[in-house]
Design a protein around this motif. Structure first.
Motif, PDB file in Angstrom:
ATOM      1  N   THR A  80       0.813  -1.218   0.000  1.00 52.21           N
ATOM      2  CA  THR A  80       0.000   0.000   0.000  1.00 52.21           C
ATOM      3  C   THR A  80       0.851   1.274   0.000  1.00 52.21           C
ATOM      4  OG1 THR A  80      -0.137  -0.390   2.388  1.00 52.21           O
ATOM      5  CG2 THR A  80      -2.086  -0.922   1.076  1.00 52.21           C
ATOM      6  N   SER A  81       2.107   1.185   0.425  1.00 53.93           N
ATOM      7  CA  SER A  81       2.926   2.388   0.599  1.00 53.93           C
ATOM      8  C   SER A  81       3.142   3.180  -0.693  1.00 53.93           C
ATOM      9  CB  SER A  81       4.271   2.022   1.231  1.00 53.93           C
ATOM     10  OG  SER A  81       4.088   1.559   2.548  1.00 53.93           O
ATOM     11  N   PRO A  82       3.494   2.551  -1.824  1.00 58.15           N
ATOM     12  CA  PRO A  82       3.678   3.325  -3.058  1.00 58.15           C
ATOM     13  C   PRO A  82       2.429   4.093  -3.480  1.00 58.15           C
ATOM     14  CG  PRO A  82       4.651   1.154  -3.290  1.00 58.15           C
ATOM     15  CD  PRO A  82       3.856   1.130  -2.018  1.00 58.15           C
ATOM     16  N   THR A  83       1.272   3.455  -3.383  1.00 49.72           N
ATOM     17  CA  THR A  83       0.032   4.116  -3.784  1.00 49.72           C
ATOM     18  C   THR A  83      -0.270   5.296  -2.867  1.00 49.72           C
ATOM     19  OG1 THR A  83      -0.832   1.999  -4.593  1.00 49.72           O
ATOM     20  CG2 THR A  83      -2.423   3.773  -4.253  1.00 49.72           C
ATOM     21  N   ILE A  84      -0.114   5.092  -1.555  1.00 44.71           N
ATOM     22  CA  ILE A  84      -0.355   6.177  -0.604  1.00 44.71           C
ATOM     23  C   ILE A  84       0.601   7.338  -0.861  1.00 44.71           C
ATOM     24  CG2 ILE A  84      -0.148   6.807   1.841  1.00 44.71           C
ATOM     25  CD1 ILE A  84      -1.298   4.030   2.501  1.00 44.71           C
ATOM     26  N   SER A  85       1.857   7.034  -1.171  1.00 40.57           N
ATOM     27  CA  SER A  85       2.818   8.101  -1.439  1.00 40.57           C
ATOM     28  C   SER A  85       2.410   8.917  -2.662  1.00 40.57           C
ATOM     29  CB  SER A  85       4.228   7.520  -1.626  1.00 40.57           C
ATOM     30  OG  SER A  85       4.344   6.826  -2.853  1.00 40.57           O
ATOM     31  N   ASN A  86       1.865   8.272  -3.678  1.00 41.86           N
ATOM     32  CA  ASN A  86       1.419   9.002  -4.872  1.00 41.86           C
ATOM     33  C   ASN A  86       0.204   9.882  -4.580  1.00 41.86           C
ATOM     34  OD1 ASN A  86       3.293   8.403  -6.869  1.00 41.86           O
ATOM     35  ND2 ASN A  86       2.282   6.514  -7.468  1.00 41.86           N
ATOM     36  N   ILE A  87      -0.675   9.409  -3.682  1.00 42.36           N
ATOM     37  CA  ILE A  87      -1.824  10.236  -3.294  1.00 42.36           C
ATOM     38  C   ILE A  87      -1.331  11.477  -2.550  1.00 42.36           C
ATOM     39  CG2 ILE A  87      -3.959  10.330  -1.954  1.00 42.36           C
ATOM     40  CD1 ILE A  87      -4.159   7.264  -2.313  1.00 42.36           C
ATOM     41  N   LEU A  88      -0.421  11.269  -1.605  1.00 42.92           N
ATOM     42  CA  LEU A  88       0.099  12.376  -0.803  1.00 42.92           C
ATOM     43  C   LEU A  88       0.933  13.349  -1.632  1.00 42.92           C
ATOM     44  CD1 LEU A  88       1.037  10.430   2.449  1.00 42.92           C
ATOM     45  CD2 LEU A  88      -0.680  12.219   2.250  1.00 42.92           C
ATOM     46  N   CYS A  89       1.506  12.868  -2.743  1.00 39.95           N
ATOM     47  CA  CYS A  89       2.365  13.716  -3.580  1.00 39.95           C
ATOM     48  C   CYS A  89       1.605  14.447  -4.684  1.00 39.95           C
ATOM     49  CB  CYS A  89       3.490  12.881  -4.196  1.00 39.95           C
ATOM     50  SG  CYS A  89       4.817  12.481  -3.040  1.00 39.95           S
ATOM     51  N   LYS A  90       0.285  14.280  -4.759  1.00 38.10           N
ATOM     52  CA  LYS A  90      -0.468  14.951  -5.817  1.00 38.10           C
ATOM     53  C   LYS A  90      -0.328  16.472  -5.719  1.00 38.10           C
ATOM     54  CE  LYS A  90      -4.172  13.759  -7.819  1.00 38.10           C
ATOM     55  NZ  LYS A  90      -5.537  13.430  -8.240  1.00 38.10           N
ATOM     56  N   THR A  91      -0.387  17.004  -4.506  1.00 40.46           N
ATOM     57  CA  THR A  91      -0.229  18.452  -4.338  1.00 40.46           C
ATOM     58  C   THR A  91       1.188  18.880  -4.681  1.00 40.46           C
ATOM     59  OG1 THR A  91      -1.909  18.469  -2.592  1.00 40.46           O
ATOM     60  CG2 THR A  91      -0.443  20.368  -2.718  1.00 40.46           C
ATOM     61  N   LEU A  92       2.175  18.091  -4.244  1.00 44.05           N
ATOM     62  CA  LEU A  92       3.568  18.377  -4.578  1.00 44.05           C
ATOM     63  C   LEU A  92       3.757  18.423  -6.090  1.00 44.05           C
ATOM     64  CD1 LEU A  92       6.626  18.613  -3.769  1.00 44.05           C
ATOM     65  CD2 LEU A  92       6.695  16.097  -3.911  1.00 44.05           C
ATOM     66  N   ASP A  93       3.237  17.409  -6.781  1.00 44.13           N
ATOM     67  CA  ASP A  93       3.373  17.355  -8.242  1.00 44.13           C
ATOM     68  C   ASP A  93       2.718  18.573  -8.895  1.00 44.13           C
ATOM     69  OD1 ASP A  93       4.751  14.916  -8.281  1.00 44.13           O
ATOM     70  OD2 ASP A  93       2.908  13.754  -8.266  1.00 44.13           O
ATOM     71  N   LYS A  94       1.531  18.916  -8.454  1.00 43.37           N
ATOM     72  CA  LYS A  94       0.805  20.051  -9.040  1.00 43.37           C
ATOM     73  C   LYS A  94       1.586  21.346  -8.873  1.00 43.37           C
ATOM     74  CE  LYS A  94      -3.642  22.478  -8.834  1.00 43.37           C
ATOM     75  NZ  LYS A  94      -4.984  22.522  -8.169  1.00 43.37           N
ATOM     76  N   GLU A  95       2.121  21.561  -7.679  1.00 44.40           N
ATOM     77  CA  GLU A  95       2.831  22.808  -7.406  1.00 44.40           C
ATOM     78  C   GLU A  95       4.160  22.877  -8.154  1.00 44.40           C
ATOM     79  OE1 GLU A  95       3.069  23.208  -3.183  1.00 44.40           O
ATOM     80  OE2 GLU A  95       0.923  23.622  -2.961  1.00 44.40           O
ATOM     81  N   LEU A  96       4.839  21.757  -8.314  1.00 45.58           N
ATOM     82  CA  LEU A  96       6.099  21.755  -9.049  1.00 45.58           C
ATOM     83  C   LEU A  96       5.877  21.864 -10.557  1.00 45.58           C
ATOM     84  CD1 LEU A  96       8.271  19.182  -7.056  1.00 45.58           C
ATOM     85  CD2 LEU A  96       8.345  21.680  -6.996  1.00 45.58           C
ATOM     86  N   ILE A  97       4.773  21.321 -11.057  1.00 45.88           N
ATOM     87  CA  ILE A  97       4.411  21.509 -12.468  1.00 45.88           C
ATOM     88  C   ILE A  97       4.163  22.992 -12.737  1.00 45.88           C
ATOM     89  CG2 ILE A  97       2.594  21.104 -14.182  1.00 45.88           C
ATOM     90  CD1 ILE A  97       2.261  18.286 -12.947  1.00 45.88           C
ATOM     91  N   ASN A  98       3.433  23.634 -11.848  1.00 49.30           N
ATOM     92  CA  ASN A  98       3.142  25.065 -12.009  1.00 49.30           C
ATOM     93  C   ASN A  98       4.421  25.900 -11.921  1.00 49.30           C
ATOM     94  OD1 ASN A  98       0.405  24.596 -12.316  1.00 49.30           O
ATOM     95  ND2 ASN A  98      -0.046  24.860 -10.142  1.00 49.30           N
ATOM     96  N   LEU A  99       5.333  25.519 -11.022  1.00 49.36           N
ATOM     97  CA  LEU A  99       6.601  26.228 -10.903  1.00 49.36           C
ATOM     98  C   LEU A  99       7.400  26.117 -12.202  1.00 49.36           C
ATOM     99  CD1 LEU A  99       8.662  27.773  -9.131  1.00 49.36           C
ATOM    100  CD2 LEU A  99       9.570  25.518  -8.449  1.00 49.36           C
ATOM    101  N   ALA A 100       7.428  24.910 -12.780  1.00 49.94           N
ATOM    102  CA  ALA A 100       8.166  24.689 -14.022  1.00 49.94           C
ATOM    103  C   ALA A 100       7.590  25.532 -15.150  1.00 49.94           C
ATOM    104  CB  ALA A 100       8.130  23.209 -14.391  1.00 49.94           C
ATOM    105  N   ARG A 101       6.279  25.645 -15.221  1.00 45.90           N
ATOM    106  CA  ARG A 101       5.633  26.458 -16.254  1.00 45.90           C
ATOM    107  C   ARG A 101       5.912  27.942 -16.043  1.00 45.90           C
ATOM    108  NH1 ARG A 101      -0.166  23.256 -16.043  1.00 45.90           N
ATOM    109  NH2 ARG A 101       0.436  21.469 -17.357  1.00 45.90           N
TER     110      ARG A 101
END
Length: 560
Positions: free
Chosen positions: A152-173
């Protein structure tokens, strides 16, 4: 079921397929025995802690993970632990880029506390407090962190990282034309211009990350491992998730040398396989048995094919060396060969299933006739480059008899629907062009003749006695079945009604009729025609599949 549909303790137990009593006992009596801690070595000489769940907990975590996966949509830039995504896809985003920035998150799984996991269940999935606490206890270590080793750990980590991913995508843009991706704890930025100094800069040779980047990572509960931060230009070795990305996707030469050394050690010690097993066990490969060592090698070679492509010459060479060992060492005989593009990886697209019921005949004007009352069984066919689709006369006998007996007019062109690659369900239409009852042979020409640019090559030389061969086909086909491959030997050439036949050792089961028999070079030597389970399995020599010879045969031959 989705995790959002669970609102009570009883529903958790029901979703996991257990009783509430069993779930309570596990949580309250077995919690201290949930995990066994082991250490595995890293490439740099350090070790990584892995927490292995107990058998009871493991089964529940697998079920829960399936529910979690169906309950959220991962970020489009998350490539680790996401079905259908891989390190290769992740690396491909950064191929041929001028600059690449790699960042690693420190202690990725252990840094995620059980409090963050519980908060995720409450705030992201809107679960009740009791449900969130129960699920957290099933997913987290009793000491309060997300354990590496739980499914379950990999899936939970991806759920918790959704905000991180969104904010870093926006930073890159915001900072320019910058590409972002994340594979678990491995974050990558790349660009064909110059990185903004607000993202990264060099100061006296030291890599300095921008404050906003650091703030986003830390705000999301992570810490950057500065010792693994790398900034690479295209004049240097550029690597993303272990894959070289300068000009094309590639693998470190040291990795290839290891594979070659392992193969050479086995090839050189066929009389005493304990020598390579011991040698590589001492090098931290889990090869305490030669069988386990071969599985390691197979995985390494398959990875080469995944990165460089299945038609890559280096991959094909390594795969053929591995497959050759499977043929000469008895204790490897149950191991499956590596699929390579010199024939095997294309097989589902070159071998077809002749439908089991209700074959469809299409007239040239697209008017359809269905012969649902005819029960004829099922067979196999295959594509030969430049010639057509080959199968057995007896597989198509009901169609041919309908035409010969006048049930269908001979002057009409009829097309039969065949399916190539059972898992892909790719259907094509083909016309019966030649057949011979004596040869038990049918050749069909696809309506779209561009298809004839693909297909098997023929091996026209006579096979040698006990030459290794493989029988391919779809015996007893059911929806979703994969192509079956059975290895064996060519035994001898015999005659049946003045027609040459090859006797082979692989058993031709019902449904295999019309399937190709290939040699070690993946060329076709014959067509399966007759099977008697234990003895007298026969094949038609491929030399008969030649349009010039077919038109001059003395056997009864009918051409539409």
């Amino acid at each position: 079921m989705r995790i959002q549909d669970i609102s009570t303790f009883d529903q958790i137990a029901k979703a996991l397929g257990i009783s509430t009593g069993y779930l309570r006992r596990l949580l309250f009596e077995e919690r201290d025995n949930f995990y066994t801690e082991i250490e595995i070595p890293k490439k740099n000489g350090d070790s990584r802690k892995i927490f292995v769940p107990s058998d009871e907990l493991l089964q529940l975590q697998k079920k829960l993970n399936t529910i979690l996966i169906s309950s959220f949509n991962p970020s489009s830039r998350a490539f680790g632990f996401v079905q259908g995504r891989s390190t290769v896809q992740n690396a491909s985003l950064h191929l041929k880029k001028k600059y690449i920035l790699n960042i690693d998150l420190l202690n990725f799984f252990p840094s995620i506390s059980s409090g963050r996991v519980r908060s995720m269940f409450i705030n992201y999935f809107k679960l009740s407090s009791i449900v969130a606490s129960t699920l957290t206890n099933l997913c987290c270590h009793p000491d309060g962190f997300l354990p590496q080793g739980a499914p379950t750990s990999p899936t939970i980590s991806n759920i918790l990282c959704k905000t991180l991913d969104k904010e870093l995508i926006n930073l890159a843009r915001k900072l320019g034309k910058i590409t972002y991706s994340r594979y678990a704890d491995d974050i990558t930025f790349s660009t064909n211009s110059t990185f903004s100094r607000k993202l990264v800069r060099r100061n006296n040779g030291e890599i300095c990350l921008g404050n906003e980047l650091i703030e986003i990572v830390e705000k999301n509960g992570f810490e950057i491992n500065s010792s693994k931060t790398r900034l690479q230009n295209n004049n240097q070795h550029q690597e993303v998730t272990g894959i070289k990305v300068n000009r094309k996707l590639n693998i470190d030469r040291r990795f290839i040398r290891k594979i070659r050394a392992m193969l050479f050690s086995i090839e050189s010690n066929l009389d005493d396989l304990s020598i390579p097993a011991t040698k590589f066990a001492e090098s931290d490969y889990k090869g305490d048995s030669i069988g386990r060592l071969m599985k390691v090698i197979k995985g390494m070679i398959s990875y080469v094919g995944m990165v460089r492509g299945k038609n890559d010459a280096l991959f094909i060479g390594l795969a053929k060396r591995f497959n050759k060992l499977l043929l000469v060492v008895d204790q490897f005989k149950d191991e499956k060969p590596i699929v390579i593009d010199s024939g095997l990886s294309q097989l589902p697209n070159l071998v077809c299933v002749v439908p089991q019921t209700n074959i469809q005949l299409w007239k040239k004007d697209n008017e359809m006739n269905i012969f649902s009352e005819i029960d004829y069984g099922q067979g196999t066919g295959f594509l030969i480059k430049g010639i057509g689709i080959v199968s057995n006369y007896h597989v198509f006998e009901f169609v041919i008899d309908s035409i010969k007996d006048g049930f269908l007019p001979r002057e009409t062109e009829y097309f039969v629907n065949l399916r190539f690659g059972a898992s892909q369900s790719k259907k094509i239409s083909a016309k019966i062009s030649f057949f011979s009852e004596e040869l038990d042979l049918v050749i069909l020409i696809p309506e779209d003749q561009i298809i004839l640019n693909n297909g098997f090559e023929r091996e026209l030389r006579e096979p040698e006695q006990n030459e290794t061969i493989t029988l391919l086909g779809y015996p007893d086909f059911s929806e979703g079945d994969q192509l079956k491959m059975e290895r064996g030997d060519y035994l001898r050439t015999t005659f049946s009604k003045k027609v040459e036949m090859y006797e082979i050792s692989p058993i031709i089961f019902a449904g295999n009729s019309g399937g190709p028999i290939i040699n070690k070079s993946d060329k076709v030597i014959g067509i399966a025609t007759e099977g008697r389970r234990i003895a007298l399995n026969r094949a038609i020599p491929i030399k008969y599949v030649d349009e010039e010879k077919l038109t001059t045969l003395t056997y009864t031959l009918f051409k539409f």
